[in-house]
Scaffold this motif. Structure first.
Motif, PDB file in Angstrom:
ATOM      1  N   SER A   1      46.559  55.053  37.905  1.00  0.00           N
ATOM      2  CA  SER A   1      46.951  55.254  35.819  1.00  0.00           C
ATOM      3  C   SER A   1      48.310  54.176  35.896  1.00  0.00           C
ATOM      4  O   SER A   1      49.000  53.028  34.919  1.00  0.00           O
ATOM      5  CB  SER A   1      47.181  56.274  34.783  1.00  0.00           C
ATOM      6  N   SER A   2      48.906  53.868  36.702  1.00  0.00           N
ATOM      7  CA  SER A   2      50.560  53.859  36.796  1.00  0.00           C
ATOM      8  C   SER A   2      50.546  52.136  37.721  1.00  0.00           C
ATOM      9  O   SER A   2      52.184  51.662  37.463  1.00  0.00           O
ATOM     10  CB  SER A   2      51.629  54.739  37.784  1.00  0.00           C
ATOM     11  N   TRP A   3      49.516  52.071  38.823  1.00  0.00           N
ATOM     12  CA  TRP A   3      50.061  51.211  39.332  1.00  0.00           C
ATOM     13  C   TRP A   3      48.593  49.963  39.385  1.00  0.00           C
ATOM     14  O   TRP A   3      48.536  48.941  39.442  1.00  0.00           O
ATOM     15  CB  TRP A   3      50.036  51.011  40.919  1.00  0.00           C
ATOM     16  N   PHE A   4      46.986  50.062  39.122  1.00  0.00           N
ATOM     17  CA  PHE A   4      46.337  49.466  38.902  1.00  0.00           C
ATOM     18  C   PHE A   4      45.644  49.281  37.932  1.00  0.00           C
ATOM     19  O   PHE A   4      45.651  49.801  36.684  1.00  0.00           O
ATOM     20  CB  PHE A   4      45.066  50.457  39.828  1.00  0.00           C
ATOM     21  N   ALA A   5      45.936  47.894  37.618  1.00  0.00           N
ATOM     22  CA  ALA A   5      46.306  46.598  36.130  1.00  0.00           C
ATOM     23  C   ALA A   5      44.502  46.982  35.278  1.00  0.00           C
ATOM     24  O   ALA A   5      44.575  46.967  34.479  1.00  0.00           O
ATOM     25  CB  ALA A   5      46.636  45.388  36.712  1.00  0.00           C
ATOM     26  N   GLY A   6      43.185  46.910  36.380  1.00  0.00           N
ATOM     27  CA  GLY A   6      42.225  46.979  36.335  1.00  0.00           C
ATOM     28  C   GLY A   6      41.564  45.494  37.059  1.00  0.00           C
ATOM     29  O   GLY A   6      42.146  44.990  37.974  1.00  0.00           O
ATOM     30  N   GLY A   7      40.371  45.240  36.738  1.00  0.00           N
ATOM     31  CA  GLY A   7      39.316  44.108  37.304  1.00  0.00           C
ATOM     32  C   GLY A   7      38.344  43.888  36.297  1.00  0.00           C
ATOM     33  O   GLY A   7      38.307  43.925  35.313  1.00  0.00           O
ATOM     34  N   VAL A   8      38.112  41.971  36.941  1.00  0.00           N
ATOM     35  CA  VAL A   8      37.057  41.636  36.310  1.00  0.00           C
ATOM     36  C   VAL A   8      35.553  41.598  37.094  1.00  0.00           C
ATOM     37  O   VAL A   8      35.909  41.161  38.540  1.00  0.00           O
ATOM     38  CB  VAL A   8      37.112  40.329  36.077  1.00  0.00           C
ATOM     39  N   VAL A   9      34.371  41.877  37.428  1.00  0.00           N
ATOM     40  CA  VAL A   9      33.353  42.093  37.976  1.00  0.00           C
ATOM     41  C   VAL A   9      33.001  40.445  36.601  1.00  0.00           C
ATOM     42  O   VAL A   9      32.246  40.648  35.856  1.00  0.00           O
ATOM     43  CB  VAL A   9      31.903  43.330  37.829  1.00  0.00           C
ATOM     44  N   ALA A  10      33.272  39.362  38.188  1.00  0.00           N
ATOM     45  CA  ALA A  10      32.390  38.464  37.664  1.00  0.00           C
ATOM     46  C   ALA A  10      31.096  38.096  38.502  1.00  0.00           C
ATOM     47  O   ALA A  10      31.165  37.361  39.302  1.00  0.00           O
ATOM     48  CB  ALA A  10      33.479  37.120  37.929  1.00  0.00           C
TER      49      ALA A  10
END
Length: 164
Positions: free
Chosen positions: A51-60
């Motif tokens: 939660s402090s470093w992983f901004a997220g992602g997009v499954v495209a």
């Protein structure tokens, strides 16, 4: 005799190392995934202090998502160009210091004239994007596992280059 390491075990270890480097440098990480359908994001999200470093992602997974959400140029999506644009697009979207992207053909059938197992991975940082081409053998699930572990390895190598 030592038992063979599973790609999933390798991926978890790589994600832990990414977590350590990202935390120590106050960096954020994002991911854009097509072929791997969120597997890389789930591995990063399971790593320590995500939660402090992983901004997220997009499954495209769908090409239109690549084009509309991540600003990938229209055209073939199983290419190094697409992988670089995915990485750049998700880094910009998530305001992340580093990003990794995966696109390719899991199989069993070829796509866009590329055989099953064709993979393009890219990593992104402030210094630009780098893409690599791979050809992995195996069933679709094995291709996804190997792609995910290799993507994490490539991300870790890039982060180590920039670490303080």
């Amino acid at each position: 005799m030592t038992p063979a390491r599973e790609p999933a075990d390798d991926a978890a270890k790589l994600a832990e190392e990414i977590a350590t480097i990202a935390g120590a440098n106050s960096w954020t990480v994002a991911v854009a995934e097509s072929l791997t359908s969120g597997r890389i994001a789930s591995q990063l999200g399971a790593a320590p202090n995500a939660s402090s470093w992983f901004a997220g992602g997009v499954v495209a997974y769908a090409s239109e998502v690549k084009f509309k959400v991540l600003d990938v140029d229209r055209g073939p999506v199983v290419t190094a160009r697409c992988a670089r644009q995915l990485a750049r697009g998700v880094a910009r979207l998530m305001d992340a210091d580093f990003a990794v992207a995966a696109t390719g053909v899991g199989g069993p059938e070829p796509e866009e004239g590329n055989p099953a197992g064709t993979v393009f991975l890219a990593v992104s940082s402030a210094s630009g994007e780098e893409a690599e081409h791979y050809q992995f053998d195996g069933e679709p699930a094995e291709v996804v596992e190997r792609t995910s572990a290799t993507a994490l390895q490539n991300l870790l190598v890039l982060m180590r280059k920039h670490a303080h």
